[in-house]
Scaffold this motif. Structure first.
Motif, mmCIF file in Angstrom:
data_model
loop_
_atom_site.group_PDB
_atom_site.id
_atom_site.type_symbol
_atom_site.label_atom_id
_atom_site.label_comp_id
_atom_site.label_asym_id
_atom_site.label_seq_id
_atom_site.Cartn_x
_atom_site.Cartn_y
_atom_site.Cartn_z
ATOM 1 N N MET A 228 0.732 -1.186 -0.217
ATOM 2 C CA MET A 228 0.127 0.070 -0.087
ATOM 3 C C MET A 228 0.797 1.206 -0.061
ATOM 4 O O MET A 228 1.974 1.502 -0.949
ATOM 5 N N ASP A 229 0.737 2.095 1.079
ATOM 6 C CA ASP A 229 1.644 3.205 1.028
ATOM 7 C C ASP A 229 2.585 3.192 2.197
ATOM 8 O O ASP A 229 3.538 4.203 2.351
ATOM 9 N N GLU A 230 2.976 1.880 2.503
ATOM 10 C CA GLU A 230 4.221 1.685 3.369
ATOM 11 C C GLU A 230 5.487 0.986 2.371
ATOM 12 O O GLU A 230 5.191 0.418 1.639
ATOM 13 N N LYS A 231 6.657 1.611 2.979
ATOM 14 C CA LYS A 231 7.769 1.200 2.297
ATOM 15 C C LYS A 231 8.838 0.805 3.188
ATOM 16 O O LYS A 231 9.176 1.518 4.292
ATOM 17 N N ILE A 232 9.472 -0.305 3.064
ATOM 18 C CA ILE A 232 10.506 -1.019 3.706
ATOM 19 C C ILE A 232 11.898 -1.062 3.141
ATOM 20 O O ILE A 232 11.783 -1.433 1.764
ATOM 21 N N ASP A 233 12.945 -0.368 3.498
ATOM 22 C CA ASP A 233 14.181 -0.203 2.578
ATOM 23 C C ASP A 233 14.973 -1.213 3.044
ATOM 24 O O ASP A 233 15.356 -1.477 4.156
ATOM 25 N N ASP A 234 15.600 -1.781 1.817
ATOM 26 C CA ASP A 234 17.048 -2.286 2.046
ATOM 27 C C ASP A 234 16.896 -3.662 3.220
ATOM 28 O O ASP A 234 17.474 -3.549 4.272
ATOM 29 N N LEU A 235 16.326 -4.512 2.759
ATOM 30 C CA LEU A 235 16.074 -5.847 3.913
ATOM 31 C C LEU A 235 17.245 -6.444 3.363
ATOM 32 O O LEU A 235 17.649 -6.884 2.521
ATOM 33 N N GLY A 297 15.389 -1.412 6.883
ATOM 34 C CA GLY A 297 15.093 0.391 6.908
ATOM 35 C C GLY A 297 13.884 0.631 6.953
ATOM 36 O O GLY A 297 13.030 0.081 6.004
ATOM 37 N N TYR A 298 13.337 1.742 7.774
ATOM 38 C CA TYR A 298 12.029 2.044 7.725
ATOM 39 C C TYR A 298 11.907 3.634 8.336
ATOM 40 O O TYR A 298 12.611 3.929 9.159
ATOM 41 N N HIS A 301 15.514 5.103 9.116
ATOM 42 C CA HIS A 301 16.364 4.824 10.250
ATOM 43 C C HIS A 301 16.365 3.164 9.974
ATOM 44 O O HIS A 301 15.588 2.344 9.334
ATOM 45 N N ARG A 302 17.242 2.463 10.536
ATOM 46 C CA ARG A 302 17.572 0.854 10.352
ATOM 47 C C ARG A 302 17.656 0.402 11.780
ATOM 48 O O ARG A 302 18.259 0.895 12.780
ATOM 49 N N ALA A 303 16.893 -0.922 11.755
ATOM 50 C CA ALA A 303 17.099 -1.677 13.074
ATOM 51 C C ALA A 303 17.916 -2.942 12.773
ATOM 52 O O ALA A 303 17.808 -3.528 11.275
#
Length: 434
Positions: A228-235, A297-298, A301-303
């Motif tokens: 949808m409108d959520e994006k998760i970066d660079d898993l 990344g979200y 920021h990164r966890a």
């Protein structure tokens, strides 16, 4: 390399997709099995019986595959789906420098399966360059598109490719690297109108010698996931198994494969002997499984999670029960979550709740609310002893040793520990740094 040979005949993705493609919820409880699933299952079973573990020089094996004829029952299932009893071709030609060029191909096709499931794929091409002795090989392949479209869902893969460079050792183990890429993968739930899009997926495997044993490394990544409108970066996930007994590892893998049905997980009783052999090997060799980077990344920021898993010295009685074995397991993981990420999530939640209520908040109110939520969450994590603060990052150290679990030194009760006292020497909860 041996997996590459049989995957060349099936291209690996077909079995997974054939067995896991979503079905329509409203359909009858008892459905006819997918023709695709039946065909792929029959091919895989027959090729496994005919080629086994595919050891030794791969050239004779590929020559056999080039003229292989499926049995009549399997050929009937294959023809129904692929339009021919021999859907793939394998062609070997001499190449320069004492090498042999092997081309594998499977033509494009559209197929309407049962249960209103439609398959469509472009031509698959795989090339292997192998020396005459069958000791060294380089490979590359491409598969531009695959789509599985049903009434309830649609799955699409675009621009798939693979490459590898490997050498066969004196003990018949292929060392080297292999990489697979998918530029775009989309999964759509038509009934809920939800699409999950993943861009630039990659997986790389590396096998190296380590004395008499081997190290196996895997790196997996997805550059962008959109829901949808959520994006998760660079898993990212990078894992390495060091000093592994490959023979025991292959036996465990074969046992898992043979005793696992689609959608099910084998019980420990079913694969116990293989697990025991592999665990004993890890203990004797000092093997380790290291997770060097599992991060995501979200909101900018990164966890991160990283850690290490080992098995201490064992004797036969340590495998008498699961509880006894777990006391020999050692694991240590570090989790790092930036406070800025907690604040960003709190801010997003605040704006979302306001939008649901039809309210418009000023930036000042939004930031104040997000800060309060962050302070509560961070304060509780630190106050309860589950995290400490390091330069704006929440850090948790999870340790498991001798059957005891601690988080930042704080003893955590496990199932079956009711009534037991906390481990001696457990630290008091750390206070949040001001």
């Amino acid at each position: 390399m041996k997996k590459l040979l049989l995957c060349a005949a099936l291209m690996a993705s077909f079995p997974a997709m054939a067995t896991s493609a979503p079905e329509t919820p409203e359909a009858p409880a008892v459905k006819p099995q997918s023709n695709m699933a039946q065909a792929v299952e029959a091919m895989a079973s027959e090729l496994e019986q005919s080629f086994g573990t595919a050891k030794g020089n791969p050239l004779p094996i590929l020559d056999k595959l080039a003229v292989y004829e499926f049995s009549a029952p399997t050929a009937e299932k294959v023809t129904r789906v692929f339009g021919t009893a021999r859907p793939f071709t394998v062609l070997r030609t001499p190449a320069a420098g004492g090498m042999q060029n092997v081309d594998f191909s499977l033509p494009a096709r559209n197929y309407a399966d049962v249960n209103e499931q439609n398959w469509s794929w472009s031509a698959i091409k795989l090339n292997m360059l192998i020396d005459d002795a069958g000791r060294n090989t380089t490979s590359s392949g491409s598969w531009p598109a695959l789509a599985i479209d049903s009434k309830a869902s649609k799955i699409v893969f675009n621009n798939m490719s693979m490459e590898g460079k490997q050498s066969r050792t004196s003990d018949d183990v292929w060392i080297g690297s292999a990489r697979g890429d998918i530029k775009l993968a989309e999964f759509t739930d038509k009934e809920k109108s939800v699409t999950v899009k993943m861009e630039n997926l990659s997986v790389t495997s590396q096998v190296d010698r380590n004395g008499k044993d081997y190290d196996i490394g895997t790196d997996f990544g997805i550059k962008l996931i959109t829901v949808m409108d959520e994006k998760i970066d660079d898993l990212r996930m990078s894992m390495r198994m060091s000093k592994i007994d490959l023979k025991a590892f292959e036996q465990l893998s074969r046992s898992l494969k043979s005793k696992t049905k689609p959608g099910e997980t084998p019980t420990l009783d079913e694969i116990g002997p293989q697990v025991k052999a592999f665990a004993k090997g890890m203990s004797t060799r000092g093997s380790a499984i290291e997770l060097s980077d599992m991060s995501v990344g979200y909101l900018g920021h990164r966890a991160l999670i990283k850690g290490r898993f080992t098995i201490g010295k064992t004797v036969d009685k340590d495998f008498a029960s699961g509880a006894a074995f777990l006391k020999k397991v050692n694991a240590r993981f570090e989790m790092r979550v930036p406070v800025a990420l907690v604040t960003a999530v709190a801010r997003k939640m605040t704006l979302s709740q306001a939008a649901k209520k039809g309210e418009t908040q000023s930036p000042e109110v939004t930031e104040a609310t997000a800060k309060n939520l962050t302070d509560m969450a961070v304060g509780k994590a630190i106050g309860d002893g589950y995290a400490r603060l390091e330069d704006g990052v929440l850090v948790s150290l999870v340790d498991y040793k001798a059957g005891k679990l601690t988080v930042n030194g704080k003893a955590i009760a496990l199932p079956g520990d009711a009534g037991k006292k906390p481990a001696a020497g457990a630290r008091k909860p750390a206070r949040r740094a001001k």
